[in-house]
Every structure is written in structure tokens, then in C-alpha cells.
Design an enzyme around this catalytic site. Sequence first.
Site, PDB file in Angstrom:
ATOM      1  N   ASP A  52       0.848  -1.195   0.000  1.00 48.57           N
ATOM      2  CA  ASP A  52       0.000   0.000   0.000  1.00 48.57           C
ATOM      3  C   ASP A  52       0.881   1.241   0.000  1.00 48.57           C
ATOM      4  O   ASP A  52       1.982   1.218  -0.557  1.00 48.57           O
ATOM      5  CB  ASP A  52      -0.932  -0.048   1.225  1.00 48.57           C
ATOM      6  CG  ASP A  52      -2.280   0.595   0.969  1.00 48.57           C
ATOM      7  OD1 ASP A  52      -2.329   1.820   0.788  1.00 48.57           O
ATOM      8  OD2 ASP A  52      -3.292  -0.130   0.958  1.00 48.57           O
ATOM      9  N   HIS A  89      -3.968   6.152   3.287  1.00 50.73           N
ATOM     10  CA  HIS A  89      -4.672   4.931   2.919  1.00 50.73           C
ATOM     11  C   HIS A  89      -4.037   3.688   3.571  1.00 50.73           C
ATOM     12  O   HIS A  89      -4.731   2.853   4.163  1.00 50.73           O
ATOM     13  CB  HIS A  89      -4.667   4.804   1.397  1.00 50.73           C
ATOM     14  CG  HIS A  89      -5.498   3.702   0.845  1.00 50.73           C
ATOM     15  ND1 HIS A  89      -5.029   2.415   0.712  1.00 50.73           N
ATOM     16  CD2 HIS A  89      -6.764   3.691   0.352  1.00 50.73           C
ATOM     17  CE1 HIS A  89      -5.965   1.655   0.169  1.00 50.73           C
ATOM     18  NE2 HIS A  89      -7.040   2.408  -0.061  1.00 50.73           N
ATOM     19  N   ASN A 187     -13.790  -0.181  -6.992  1.00 49.29           N
ATOM     20  CA  ASN A 187     -14.851   0.791  -6.694  1.00 49.29           C
ATOM     21  C   ASN A 187     -15.445   1.421  -7.944  1.00 49.29           C
ATOM     22  O   ASN A 187     -15.869   2.569  -7.934  1.00 49.29           O
ATOM     23  CB  ASN A 187     -14.303   1.901  -5.786  1.00 49.29           C
ATOM     24  CG  ASN A 187     -13.756   1.370  -4.488  1.00 49.29           C
ATOM     25  OD1 ASN A 187     -14.142   0.302  -4.034  1.00 49.29           O
ATOM     26  ND2 ASN A 187     -12.843   2.109  -3.893  1.00 49.29           N
ATOM     27  N   SER A 254     -11.408  -0.945  -0.603  1.00 48.79           N
ATOM     28  CA  SER A 254     -10.109  -0.936   0.075  1.00 48.79           C
ATOM     29  C   SER A 254     -10.258  -1.141   1.572  1.00 48.79           C
ATOM     30  O   SER A 254      -9.344  -1.643   2.232  1.00 48.79           O
ATOM     31  CB  SER A 254      -9.397   0.399  -0.155  1.00 48.79           C
ATOM     32  OG  SER A 254      -8.875   0.485  -1.450  1.00 48.79           O
TER      33      SER A 254
END
Length: 326
Positions: A52, A89, A187, A254
Site C-alpha cells: 500500500d 490509505h 470501486n 479498500s
Amino acid sequence: MSCNNEIELRPFLVHEVSLEKNEIPDGVQMIEAPEFWKESDQGKGSVVAILDTGISRNHPDLKDQIIGGKNFTTDYKGDETNFEDNNGHGSHVAGTIAAVLNNGGVVGVAPSTKLLILKVLTGEGSGNYDWIINAIKYAADWKGPNGETVSVMNMSLGGPQDVKELHEAIKYAVNEKNIPIVCAAGNEGDDDMTTYEYDYPASYNEVISVGAVDTNYHIAPFSNINEEVDLVAPGVDIQSTYLGSQYAKLSGTSMASPHVAGALALVKVMGEREFGRKLTESELYAQLIKRTVPLEYTRQAVGNGLIQLKYMDKYRELVKFIQANF
């Protein structure tokens, strides 16, 4: 192969950022993680590799969970030792998986699990396919200070391209190293059950693709729908750790994926204790899917259903009650 900035964070929503929290997040409760902690030792002994944007290394809920890390990006002038999160994130994902149980802040699904932090996306949320591929191989072969190996990988990222080298790296980790890889389904959903959206690596059959639902068990309108979705988890208004020592509520697949990665860390400990041996990736997947609850949607929308870790125990208790009373 060299492709610049073709894989990235999927669009996600930041609803709230705050300095203090003191709670078990709704998502962690919804998948029944606290009820499963005793038999799984809170995931102790498991290591989850997070690919990430990095991690907030001094966050009070995260700092003691980090077992190692590496920066694969050009951030921080390419310093491989600096995997600090400069986006938010990655820290949010990390907290959902393994924020420590410390009577403050938030707690993750598997609060005794350790985290291997692999920074593969820049602060802008984009990355090079080579970074992802190299990080997957690194995680697959990684050995910790006491001989630890990676139990699960989480990738809450994606792109539109089916890249052969990415697929090969995933097959190496899953098929040869027996490491489950959990991916956000994506998404790009349009809230239409009849149209399909595909994202990679989530659409590879070898990975565990996770869609998102809200706390009312409704599929999130943004959640991708396709034949490769394996299950769903909470992904709307998810409270977790964030940059610095902050907390934030975010929405996206996520946020659903790390619930499943944390659940697998717990299931691995419980399953290997019960069987008295190491479990293969396919066995871990079977143990995970046994703990899903069907929802009133198509299989393409929710796969096998919502992860609920105590579902099988409750089912067994119901059967015993019926047998004893009817």
C-alpha cells in the site's frame, strides 16, 4: 517490463478525520472478530504483508505491530528503509487489520498479528507495476528476525490491465508459497447488478476478491460486481488509524479487504492449532468461506456472502438445540 503509474488506489471517500477514538469499530464487531479472539489468540504468530502507501510508524495503535518494511517507490528519494505513509490509505488499512488492543484508539480484526509494510504506492496513490511485482515476490520469500514468514498479503489497490508478470508473481505466492492474497474488488460499481466491472489483481482467480457492504448488510453501490468476487466485508464509514496519530472514517472496497485479511490471520492460527499442522492456501480459503453468511444478492455481487467468524459455531449450537428439543 516497465509501466509507470498504471496501478493505483481505487477511489475512496474520506468522511471524517479526528484525533481521538476509544472503540471497537463497527466493522470489526460486524464480522464478529472479538468473539473469535480467544480461540485464535488474536492472530498471534501471523504476519500480514500490506502492499500500500506505507504506514504511520509512530501511531500509538500501530507502532508496536510492525515487524518489518521496505519502500519500493521513488518517494523519499527511493530510500528503501523509509516506508512512512504520506497518503493515509495504508495506515487506515493497517489499523483495520491489526491495530493493537490498548484500551484506547481503535482495535483491529487481529490485534496480535504483526505487519510487514511494503510501500508500493506514492503519496499520490499511484505506482509502477514493477514495484507491485517485486513487492509480492519479496513478501513471498521474506523471513522475519525469528524465521517468521508471511501468512497473508493484502492489496487494496488495482488497475484496469491484466499484466502477465503481475499474474505470474501472484501465482508464485499463492501456488508455490501457499500465501493467500486478499484484494479489494474495486470501486467502479454502478449500482447495477446486471453490469460487471473488472479490476486487477482482484479479478485473478488465484486471489481472494472482496466486495463491500454497509452495516445494514446492503451492497455498497460502488462495489465492483463480477464472477470473481469471493465474499464481502464492511466497507462503508469504516473507522481506523490514519496519518500521524489521527483516526479517520473511509469508504471503499479498500476498507473491506483488510477485514478479510485480518480474519484470515485469525483463521490461520485457529485452524493450524486445531489440525496440528500448517494449512495450505486452499485449506485456509475453505476455512474462511465456511465462515460466510449468504446475503440476498447475486453471487456476482457478494460471492459466498458476508464474513462472520462465529457463524459456524452458532450454526452448530442451533443444530444441537434442534436435535435436543425436537
